[in-house]
Motif scaffolding. Sequence first.
Motif, mmCIF file in Angstrom:
data_model
loop_
_atom_site.group_PDB
_atom_site.id
_atom_site.type_symbol
_atom_site.label_atom_id
_atom_site.label_comp_id
_atom_site.label_asym_id
_atom_site.label_seq_id
_atom_site.Cartn_x
_atom_site.Cartn_y
_atom_site.Cartn_z
ATOM 1 N N THR A 46 58.865 -6.694 23.178
ATOM 2 C CA THR A 46 59.624 -5.442 23.153
ATOM 3 C C THR A 46 61.042 -5.689 22.661
ATOM 4 O OG1 THR A 46 60.459 -5.675 25.417
ATOM 5 C CG2 THR A 46 58.352 -4.530 25.140
ATOM 6 N N GLN A 48 63.587 -4.251 24.016
ATOM 7 C CA GLN A 48 64.409 -4.323 25.223
ATOM 8 C C GLN A 48 64.496 -5.759 25.744
ATOM 9 O OE1 GLN A 48 66.183 -1.767 26.499
ATOM 10 N NE2 GLN A 48 67.101 -3.242 27.875
ATOM 11 N N SER A 49 63.395 -6.510 25.680
ATOM 12 C CA SER A 49 63.428 -7.898 26.154
ATOM 13 C C SER A 49 64.339 -8.758 25.282
ATOM 14 C CB SER A 49 62.013 -8.480 26.201
ATOM 15 O OG SER A 49 61.456 -8.554 24.905
ATOM 16 N N ALA A 51 66.946 -7.580 23.598
ATOM 17 C CA ALA A 51 68.307 -7.116 23.891
ATOM 18 C C ALA A 51 68.833 -7.758 25.177
ATOM 19 C CB ALA A 51 68.325 -5.598 24.011
ATOM 20 N N GLU A 52 68.008 -7.818 26.201
ATOM 21 C CA GLU A 52 68.432 -8.436 27.460
ATOM 22 C C GLU A 52 68.701 -9.924 27.288
ATOM 23 O OE1 GLU A 52 65.362 -7.429 30.204
ATOM 24 O OE2 GLU A 52 65.989 -5.328 30.327
ATOM 25 N N SER A 57 72.531 -4.255 22.967
ATOM 26 C CA SER A 57 71.744 -3.053 23.231
ATOM 27 C C SER A 57 70.438 -3.076 22.440
ATOM 28 C CB SER A 57 72.544 -1.808 22.858
ATOM 29 O OG SER A 57 72.730 -1.751 21.468
ATOM 30 N N SER A 58 69.467 -2.321 22.928
ATOM 31 C CA SER A 58 68.187 -2.259 22.224
ATOM 32 C C SER A 58 68.335 -1.546 20.879
ATOM 33 C CB SER A 58 67.134 -1.576 23.083
ATOM 34 O OG SER A 58 67.547 -0.286 23.436
#
Length: 112
Positions: A46, A48-49, A51-52, A57-58
């Motif tokens: 993903t 999001q993963s 970005a983290e 940010s995503s």
Amino acid sequence: MYYKRRRYVCSCGKRFSEKTSFIERDQRFSKEWHQAIQMLCVKSPTFQSVAEEMGTSSSTIIRRFDQVAEQQLVSGVTLPKAIAIDAYKGDTNAGKFQLIIANAETHEPFRG
């Protein structure tokens, strides 16, 4: 690497920033950081993963992915009016089932 570029003011009033070889103009992250993002975008499940993991940010990750995808897309590829898709059982190292996609009119398989 996050880098805060130094900015200077000339006696004439003009402002400019220092030139660096490891950061592109108008960027905050290094060239290596952008390359790592490109690799992670393709391999991670993903946005999001990624970005983290990279501390951003995503939406930034999605923009970088779009840039990579645009560079990799082959222009001028057109599909025929009809395509044939067939899954069949086979015993190879790739797995028990294989898939073939072909032009339904000429029966030529697509190469990829």
